[in-house]
Enzyme design. Structure first.
Site, PDB file in Angstrom:
ATOM      1  CB  CYS A   2      48.936  39.534  46.026  1.00 21.10           C
ATOM      2  SG  CYS A   2      50.617  38.890  46.004  1.00 21.10           S
TER       3      CYS A   2
ATOM      4  CB  CYS B  35      49.284  37.219  42.798  1.00 18.38           C
ATOM      5  SG  CYS B  35      48.306  36.241  43.944  1.00 18.38           S
TER       6      CYS B  35
ATOM      7  CG  HIS C  36      40.309  39.371  43.155  1.00 19.12           C
ATOM      8  ND1 HIS C  36      41.667  39.633  43.219  1.00 19.12           N
ATOM      9  CD2 HIS C  36      39.695  40.406  43.790  1.00 19.12           C
ATOM     10  CE1 HIS C  36      41.851  40.782  43.861  1.00 19.12           C
ATOM     11  NE2 HIS C  36      40.659  41.266  44.218  1.00 19.12           N
ATOM     12  CD  GLU C  37      35.852  40.964  44.496  1.00 21.24           C
ATOM     13  OE1 GLU C  37      35.749  41.171  45.721  1.00 21.24           O
ATOM     14  OE2 GLU C  37      36.497  41.724  43.754  1.00 21.24           O
TER      15      GLU C  37
END
Length: 115
Positions: free
Chosen positions: A75, A80, A64-65
């Site tokens: 999102c 997601c 994610h990062e």
């Protein structure tokens, strides 16, 4: 633990695409964090299943990062990997997959063309 400012309680990770830097912590994802066990001491106390759950949660946050480092924002379209997450019981951060919109953003960021 990561506290990006005085007004924040904590974050799992944080990235800044403009400065090309990101940070992530294993601590909050530890199954025994809220029992007061430091992340450095947690591994031998965990079952194999707990270890897998911990590492998968960490993997989601790291990816994610990394998405943020590639210029992707949170999102708001589907469930997601790039959904924001507001705590350990928030369902937003529970998938390891990008939605079709974010997958297209990733292809664009990597200058890749899907076939």
């Amino acid at each position: 633990d990561i506290y990006p400012g005085d007004d924040w309680s904590y974050v799992y990770g944080q990235a800044n695409a403009m400065e090309r830097v990101g940070v992530f912590s294993f601590a909050r994802h530890s199954p025994v964090f809220y029992d007061g066990v430091h992340a450095d001491d947690a591994w031998p106390l965990l079952t194999d299943k707990q270890r897998v759950v911990w590492l998968r949660a960490c993997q989601r946050t790291i990816v994610h990062e990394t998405g943020h480092l590639l210029g992707m924002r949170h999102c708001v379209y589907y469930q997601c990997l790039m959904n924001g997450c507001n705590g350990p019981h928030d369902s937003a951060g529970r998938t390891s997959f990008l939605c079709p919109i974010c997958l297209r953003k990733l292809f664009w960021a990597l200058a890749a063309v899907p076939e």
